[in-house]
Design an enzyme around this catalytic site. Structure first.
Site, PDB file in Angstrom:
ATOM      1  N   CYS A  82       0.780  -1.418   0.023  1.00  0.00           N
ATOM      2  CA  CYS A  82       0.077   0.031  -0.129  1.00  0.00           C
ATOM      3  C   CYS A  82       0.872   1.179  -0.006  1.00  0.00           C
ATOM      4  O   CYS A  82       1.732   1.534  -0.912  1.00  0.00           O
ATOM      5  CB  CYS A  82      -0.955  -0.058   1.112  1.00  0.00           C
ATOM      6  SG  CYS A  82      -2.210   1.047   0.957  1.00  0.00           S
ATOM      7  N   HIS A 192      -3.665  -5.009  -0.369  1.00  0.00           N
ATOM      8  CA  HIS A 192      -3.161  -5.649   0.953  1.00  0.00           C
ATOM      9  C   HIS A 192      -3.075  -7.274   0.821  1.00  0.00           C
ATOM     10  O   HIS A 192      -4.021  -7.730   1.324  1.00  0.00           O
ATOM     11  CB  HIS A 192      -3.958  -5.271   2.029  1.00  0.00           C
ATOM     12  CG  HIS A 192      -3.878  -3.602   2.526  1.00  0.00           C
ATOM     13  ND1 HIS A 192      -2.983  -3.171   3.339  1.00  0.00           N
ATOM     14  CD2 HIS A 192      -4.576  -2.689   1.809  1.00  0.00           C
ATOM     15  CE1 HIS A 192      -2.933  -1.843   3.368  1.00  0.00           C
ATOM     16  NE2 HIS A 192      -3.816  -1.405   2.673  1.00  0.00           N
ATOM     17  N   GLU A 194      -1.993  -9.197   3.110  1.00  0.00           N
ATOM     18  CA  GLU A 194      -2.152  -9.601   4.597  1.00  0.00           C
ATOM     19  C   GLU A 194      -3.938  -9.327   4.649  1.00  0.00           C
ATOM     20  O   GLU A 194      -4.164  -9.893   5.777  1.00  0.00           O
ATOM     21  CB  GLU A 194      -1.478  -8.717   5.657  1.00  0.00           C
ATOM     22  CG  GLU A 194      -1.894  -7.563   5.783  1.00  0.00           C
ATOM     23  CD  GLU A 194      -1.738  -6.292   4.726  1.00  0.00           C
ATOM     24  OE1 GLU A 194      -1.890  -5.183   5.097  1.00  0.00           O
ATOM     25  OE2 GLU A 194      -1.325  -6.735   3.630  1.00  0.00           O
TER      26      GLU A 194
END
Length: 211
Positions: A82, A192, A194
């Site tokens: 990001c 993202h 994650e």
């Protein structure tokens, strides 16, 4: 033997979420703002949320800019997520104010032009044909984005990314923009991993396997 992957803590980014995601894919994951630990790790992950200028200040306070440059100079893997990707470009433009980035890649991070801002939610990515990051991912796989600024693909400066040693993956929200870049030891995603469930775990697995 598991690889050591460090999440750099410079005050911006979902460090705990990133640490858990790396541990999930088998890395020996930890969080640090220590210069030596960040330098010594097999892989360094740079998270990032919020404003470009604030992230750059936080990064410089922990000498993260020096860490990134030194690691890349010696071919040691770094991954940005990001705003952790955005700061790798030459500059960021927010509210008409321009802030210098690390300048590893050419181009400016600018406000997206789209009917709905921020770009928040799941989107597909047009992966580079020879991408190592997206190995094992189907073309219709979706990843989680949340941002209002990006390296817009129509920018003349982004043409500097088009060279044989750089793999650029793209997506569209209102207009095309850069979704991921792979350049030697440096990989980065605008989305993202994650927060992208199994799809994101596959990408992180691909990165860990390069360490």
């Amino acid at each position: 033997m598991s690889k050591k992957a460090v999440v750099l803590d410079y005050g911006f980014g979902n460090v705990r979420s990133a640490e858990r995601a790396l541990a999930r894919v088998g890395a020996e994951a930890s969080i640090t703002d220590d210069f030596d630990k960040a330098m010594d790790a097999d892989g360094l992950l740079i998270p990032g949320v919020g404003a470009f200028a604030a992230c750059m200040r936080g990064l410089q306070e922990v000498r993260g800019d020096v860490i990134i440059r030194h690691r890349l100079a010696s071919g040691r893997p770094v991954m940005g997520i990001c705003v952790g990707m955005q700061i790798l470009f030459e500059r960021g433009i927010e509210h008409g104010v321009e802030t210098p980035g690390l300048g590893v890649w050419p181009g400016a991070v600018e406000p997206l032009e789209a009917p709905v801002i921020p770009h928040m939610g799941w989107n597909v990515v047009d992966a580079a044909a020879d991408s190592r990051l997206f190995v094992g991912a189907d073309a219709d796989t979706r990843y989680y984005f949340v941002h209002s600024h990006a390296v817009r693909d129509r920018s003349r400066e982004s043409a500097g990314l088009r060279n044989p040693t750089t793999r650029v993956s793209r997506t569209t929200h209102g207009e095309p923009f850069v979704a991921a870049v792979e350049n030697g030891a440096l990989w980065a995603t605008q989305f993202h991993p994650e927060k992208s469930g199994d799809a994101g775990a596959q990408l992180l697995t691909n990165w860990i396997e390069t360490l």
